[in-house]
Scaffold this motif. Structure first.
Motif, PDB file in Angstrom:
ATOM      1  N   PHE A 235      -7.738  -0.286  -5.065  1.00 47.65           N
ATOM      2  CA  PHE A 235      -8.238  -0.113  -3.328  1.00 47.65           C
ATOM      3  C   PHE A 235      -8.100  -0.957  -3.371  1.00 47.65           C
ATOM      4  O   PHE A 235      -8.898  -2.716  -3.059  1.00 47.65           O
ATOM      5  CB  PHE A 235      -8.909   0.769  -3.530  1.00 47.65           C
ATOM      6  CG  PHE A 235      -8.558   2.621  -4.572  1.00 47.65           C
ATOM      7  CD1 PHE A 235      -8.333   3.267  -4.092  1.00 47.65           C
ATOM      8  CD2 PHE A 235      -9.526   2.411  -5.490  1.00 47.65           C
ATOM      9  CE1 PHE A 235      -8.054   4.395  -4.471  1.00 47.65           C
ATOM     10  CE2 PHE A 235      -9.181   3.054  -6.098  1.00 47.65           C
ATOM     11  CZ  PHE A 235      -8.363   4.284  -5.264  1.00 47.65           C
ATOM     12  N   VAL A 236      -7.849  -1.429  -1.419  1.00 54.99           N
ATOM     13  CA  VAL A 236      -7.806  -2.469  -0.229  1.00 54.99           C
ATOM     14  C   VAL A 236      -9.794  -2.737  -0.887  1.00 54.99           C
ATOM     15  O   VAL A 236      -9.979  -4.078  -0.361  1.00 54.99           O
ATOM     16  CB  VAL A 236      -7.731  -2.494   1.015  1.00 54.99           C
ATOM     17  CG1 VAL A 236      -7.791  -3.135   1.994  1.00 54.99           C
ATOM     18  CG2 VAL A 236      -6.172  -1.655   1.535  1.00 54.99           C
ATOM     19  N   THR A 237     -10.775  -2.670  -0.640  1.00 56.99           N
ATOM     20  CA  THR A 237     -12.152  -2.654  -0.400  1.00 56.99           C
ATOM     21  C   THR A 237     -12.518  -1.920  -1.589  1.00 56.99           C
ATOM     22  O   THR A 237     -12.595  -1.005  -2.163  1.00 56.99           O
ATOM     23  CB  THR A 237     -12.467  -1.824   1.285  1.00 56.99           C
ATOM     24  OG1 THR A 237     -12.710  -0.728   0.825  1.00 56.99           O
ATOM     25  CG2 THR A 237     -11.456  -2.852   1.668  1.00 56.99           C
TER      26      THR A 237
ATOM     27  N   THR B 193       0.804  -1.498  -0.414  1.00 57.35           N
ATOM     28  CA  THR B 193      -0.352   0.137   0.490  1.00 57.35           C
ATOM     29  C   THR B 193       0.596   1.024   0.152  1.00 57.35           C
ATOM     30  O   THR B 193       2.079   1.076   0.171  1.00 57.35           O
ATOM     31  CB  THR B 193      -0.759   0.090   1.364  1.00 57.35           C
ATOM     32  OG1 THR B 193      -0.549   0.045   2.088  1.00 57.35           O
ATOM     33  CG2 THR B 193      -1.528  -1.467   1.672  1.00 57.35           C
TER      34      THR B 193
ATOM     35  N   SER C 136      -3.302   3.399   4.019  1.00 56.37           N
ATOM     36  CA  SER C 136      -3.574   1.704   3.835  1.00 56.37           C
ATOM     37  C   SER C 136      -4.019   1.757   2.890  1.00 56.37           C
ATOM     38  O   SER C 136      -4.110   1.188   3.282  1.00 56.37           O
ATOM     39  CB  SER C 136      -3.060   1.889   5.055  1.00 56.37           C
ATOM     40  OG  SER C 136      -4.662   1.659   5.878  1.00 56.37           O
ATOM     41  N   GLN C 137      -5.170   2.635   2.442  1.00 61.14           N
ATOM     42  CA  GLN C 137      -6.305   1.646   1.488  1.00 61.14           C
ATOM     43  C   GLN C 137      -5.838   2.092   0.271  1.00 61.14           C
ATOM     44  O   GLN C 137      -6.743   1.181  -1.016  1.00 61.14           O
ATOM     45  CB  GLN C 137      -7.353   2.718   2.357  1.00 61.14           C
ATOM     46  CG  GLN C 137      -7.972   2.738   3.218  1.00 61.14           C
ATOM     47  CD  GLN C 137      -8.432   0.969   3.834  1.00 61.14           C
ATOM     48  OE1 GLN C 137      -9.608   0.425   3.211  1.00 61.14           O
ATOM     49  NE2 GLN C 137      -8.228   0.495   4.787  1.00 61.14           N
ATOM     50  N   ILE C 138      -4.309   2.295  -0.276  1.00 57.75           N
ATOM     51  CA  ILE C 138      -4.441   2.339  -1.599  1.00 57.75           C
ATOM     52  C   ILE C 138      -3.484   0.820  -1.923  1.00 57.75           C
ATOM     53  O   ILE C 138      -2.274   0.748  -1.984  1.00 57.75           O
ATOM     54  CB  ILE C 138      -3.920   3.665  -1.585  1.00 57.75           C
ATOM     55  CG1 ILE C 138      -4.882   4.906  -1.908  1.00 57.75           C
ATOM     56  CG2 ILE C 138      -3.399   3.857  -3.250  1.00 57.75           C
ATOM     57  CD1 ILE C 138      -4.823   6.412  -1.925  1.00 57.75           C
TER      58      ILE C 138
ATOM     59  N   SER D 159      -4.073   6.503   7.596  1.00 58.86           N
ATOM     60  CA  SER D 159      -5.242   5.538   7.396  1.00 58.86           C
ATOM     61  C   SER D 159      -5.981   5.535   5.788  1.00 58.86           C
ATOM     62  O   SER D 159      -5.888   4.134   5.569  1.00 58.86           O
ATOM     63  CB  SER D 159      -6.243   5.778   8.613  1.00 58.86           C
ATOM     64  OG  SER D 159      -6.737   7.099   7.882  1.00 58.86           O
ATOM     65  N   GLU D 160      -5.929   6.536   5.479  1.00 59.11           N
ATOM     66  CA  GLU D 160      -6.230   6.528   4.195  1.00 59.11           C
ATOM     67  C   GLU D 160      -4.917   5.555   3.422  1.00 59.11           C
ATOM     68  O   GLU D 160      -5.370   5.244   2.114  1.00 59.11           O
ATOM     69  CB  GLU D 160      -6.329   8.188   3.599  1.00 59.11           C
ATOM     70  CG  GLU D 160      -7.590   8.870   3.972  1.00 59.11           C
ATOM     71  CD  GLU D 160      -7.541   9.984   4.005  1.00 59.11           C
ATOM     72  OE1 GLU D 160      -8.565  10.903   3.991  1.00 59.11           O
ATOM     73  OE2 GLU D 160      -6.438  10.701   3.672  1.00 59.11           O
TER      74      GLU D 160
ATOM     75  N   ASP E 105     -15.242  -0.354  -1.129  1.00 59.76           N
ATOM     76  CA  ASP E 105     -16.188   0.670  -0.487  1.00 59.76           C
ATOM     77  C   ASP E 105     -14.944   2.091   0.012  1.00 59.76           C
ATOM     78  O   ASP E 105     -14.221   2.628   0.972  1.00 59.76           O
ATOM     79  CB  ASP E 105     -16.568   0.436   1.067  1.00 59.76           C
ATOM     80  CG  ASP E 105     -17.307   1.488   1.785  1.00 59.76           C
ATOM     81  OD1 ASP E 105     -17.869   2.516   0.772  1.00 59.76           O
ATOM     82  OD2 ASP E 105     -17.873   1.955   3.029  1.00 59.76           O
ATOM     83  N   VAL E 106     -14.704   2.737  -1.399  1.00 59.12           N
ATOM     84  CA  VAL E 106     -13.488   3.999  -1.070  1.00 59.12           C
ATOM     85  C   VAL E 106     -14.280   5.348  -1.008  1.00 59.12           C
ATOM     86  O   VAL E 106     -15.234   5.435  -2.246  1.00 59.12           O
ATOM     87  CB  VAL E 106     -12.802   3.923  -2.169  1.00 59.12           C
ATOM     88  CG1 VAL E 106     -11.385   4.672  -3.015  1.00 59.12           C
ATOM     89  CG2 VAL E 106     -11.978   2.721  -3.139  1.00 59.12           C
TER      90      VAL E 106
ATOM     91  N   LYS F 253       1.291   3.814   2.049  1.00 57.47           N
ATOM     92  CA  LYS F 253       2.092   3.863   3.506  1.00 57.47           C
ATOM     93  C   LYS F 253       2.846   2.997   3.496  1.00 57.47           C
ATOM     94  O   LYS F 253       4.098   3.321   4.401  1.00 57.47           O
ATOM     95  CB  LYS F 253       0.643   3.130   4.934  1.00 57.47           C
ATOM     96  CG  LYS F 253       0.965   3.221   6.244  1.00 57.47           C
ATOM     97  CD  LYS F 253      -0.059   2.516   7.125  1.00 57.47           C
ATOM     98  CE  LYS F 253       0.269   1.173   7.253  1.00 57.47           C
ATOM     99  NZ  LYS F 253      -0.358   0.735   8.090  1.00 57.47           N
TER     100      LYS F 253
END
Length: 77
Positions: A19-21, A4, A70-72, A67-68, A23-24, A6
């Motif tokens: 993206f991880v999910t 990610t 880690s979603q990318i 936190s954002e 729900d972006v 991060k």
């Protein structure tokens, strides 16, 4: 294991792969975080602070919370 945003270090170049999910947050798309976007990590604040990146194609500087970031999902280049 997927990397990610991060996980990158200052000076690293990468491409957003997804993206991880599903729900972006729409705000990420609005800021230019779409798959295929190339960027460079410019700075990382200490103690869990934000990550500053530069999007290559339009030379904009953006800051993201960890936190954002880690979603990318990314591919390092």
């Amino acid at each position: 294991m997927s990397k990610t945003l991060k996980d990158l270090k200052i000076g690293d170049f990468a491409i957003i792969s997804g993206f991880v999910t599903e729900d972006v947050p729409a705000k990420l798309y609005d800021m230019g975080f779409i798959p295929g976007t190339e960027f460079q990590v410019k700075n990382k604040a200490p103690f869990g602070g934000p990550i500053c990146i530069s999007i290559i194609n339009n030379k904009s500087l953006l800051a993201l919370r960890k936190s954002e970031a880690s979603q990318i999902l990314i591919e390092k280049i």
